[in-house]
Design an enzyme around this catalytic site. Structure first.
Site, PDB file in Angstrom:
ATOM      1  N   GLU A  33       4.209 -37.798 -13.069  1.00  0.00           N
ATOM      2  CA  GLU A  33       5.446 -38.552 -13.265  1.00  0.00           C
ATOM      3  C   GLU A  33       6.680 -37.651 -13.197  1.00  0.00           C
ATOM      4  OE1 GLU A  33       5.380 -41.676 -13.053  1.00  0.00           O
ATOM      5  OE2 GLU A  33       3.214 -41.908 -13.277  1.00  0.00           O
TER       6      GLU A  33
ATOM      7  N   HIS B  62       7.921 -37.486  -9.743  1.00  0.00           N
ATOM      8  CA  HIS B  62       8.809 -38.590  -9.371  1.00  0.00           C
ATOM      9  C   HIS B  62      10.214 -38.359  -9.918  1.00  0.00           C
ATOM     10  CE1 HIS B  62       5.743 -40.931  -7.511  1.00  0.00           C
ATOM     11  NE2 HIS B  62       5.111 -41.268  -8.619  1.00  0.00           N
TER      12      HIS B  62
ATOM     13  N   HIS C 275       4.647 -40.489  -3.488  1.00  0.00           N
ATOM     14  CA  HIS C 275       3.195 -40.310  -3.536  1.00  0.00           C
ATOM     15  C   HIS C 275       2.697 -39.572  -2.304  1.00  0.00           C
ATOM     16  CE1 HIS C 275       2.692 -43.838  -6.547  1.00  0.00           C
ATOM     17  NE2 HIS C 275       2.781 -42.664  -7.162  1.00  0.00           N
TER      18      HIS C 275
END
Length: 318
Positions: free
Chosen positions: A275, A278, A284
């Site tokens: 995470e 991100h 991804h």
């Protein structure tokens, strides 16, 4: 005389008990009928990750292909739309039976999903595809659809950047934990930030003096937590994060979290590393060994790969 009164009293007690039992039985019956209805009223819109937490529906659809009409196909369309494989914008509360039609557009979306996850691109919901859909995963999208095309997000090697290639304009970032974040899970998240700090050659991370002033905000959330991406309870989506410069990352409090490789639980540090990727602007990866691969297995740990590090350095020019 006492025997007669005792007998009459016993009859009254039995009659009252019978009435109470009948009333209680009626309440139980009504509860069993109304609970699903109340549940639907509380959450009338289908969540995109419903399929991930509903193995029964997936199993019933296994083997479906173009031309079939099967209950649950609409849910599959919503799932694939949420993760970027299909431009499907129907109202989730609609009951149009044609939405359960496995049409050509859905076949193309299934093939795109299969290619992304290195499966045999048949366009059929075969067992490997169903198994991949059922895997617990990150709630962030895999791809971006444009109209009715199926273009992937900007990809270099197998790593990817988030839509619009967002990035931070500073290298020193602070992070903080929400007031209800479990204290025992703070050290593994600290270590996760340390992994990216050591590998990036660009970022340094430090704990903020308070949650409110932190660049990156780490919290546990449940179900609908008012960010537009509700969790679905145990199973399905484990966590999600927002791209720069938003800085929010949410972990599903209804999942079973652990520190290290614990059977039937998810390693907090491994998911946190993903995470944080991100939060820094990475999407991804299509490289299964990368931490930025979208799905996770319970009972295992995972760390940064060369693909993850190359992606971050490419994004920030280091």
């Amino acid at each position: 005389m006492n025997i007669v009164k005792a007998s009459q009293h016993l009859n009254v007690v039995v009659e009252m008990a019978s009435k109470l039992f009948l009333t209680f039985s009626c309440i139980l019956f009504l509860a069993s009928f109304m609970l699903p209805v109340l549940s639907h009223l509380q959450d009338p819109h289908l969540r995109p990750n419903t399929l991930s937490g509903n193995g029964g529906s997936l199993k019933a659809m296994q083997g479906c292909r173009k031309g079939d009409k099967v209950n649950g196909i609409r849910d599959l369309k919503l799932y694939l739309a949420h993760f970027g494989y299909l431009n499907y914008k129907k109202n989730p509360s609609a009951t149009d039976l044609e939405e359960n039609h496995f049409d050509e557009e859905l076949e193309v979306a299934v093939k795109s999903y299969q290619v992304y996850y290195h499966l045999n691109a048949t366009g059929i919901l075969d067992e490997p595809t169903v198994s991949q859909i059922a895997m617990p995963r990150c709630g962030c999208l895999d791809k971006v659809t444009h109209g009715h095309t199926h273009n992937s997000i900007h990809t270099v090697s197998r790593y990817a950047f988030l839509p619009g290639t967002p990035r931070w304009n500073k290298g020193q970032l602070t992070y903080g934990f929400g007031p209800l974040f479990p204290a025992r899970f703070i050290p593994p998240v600290d270590r996760a930030f340390g992994r990216w700090d050591a590998a990036s050659q660009y970022f340094t991370f430090s704990r903020a003096t308070s949650y409110q002033v932190a660049d990156l905000k780490v919290t546990f959330q449940r179900v609908d937590h008012r960010d537009g991406s509700p969790f679905n309870g145990s199973g399905g989506v484990l966590a999600h994060a927002f791209s720069p410069p938003d800085g929010r990352v949410h972990f599903d409090a209804d999942e079973r979290w652990a520190i290290g490789a614990v059977p039937n639980a998810f390693d907090m540090e491994s998911v946190a590393i993903h995470e944080i990727g991100h939060l820094l602007g990475l999407g991804h990866s299509q490289f299964q060994s990368a931490i930025m691969w979208s799905s996770f297995s319970s009972g295992v740990t995972k760390g940064l790969s060369s693909d993850d590090i190359q992606g971050l350095r490419a994004l920030y020019g280091a």
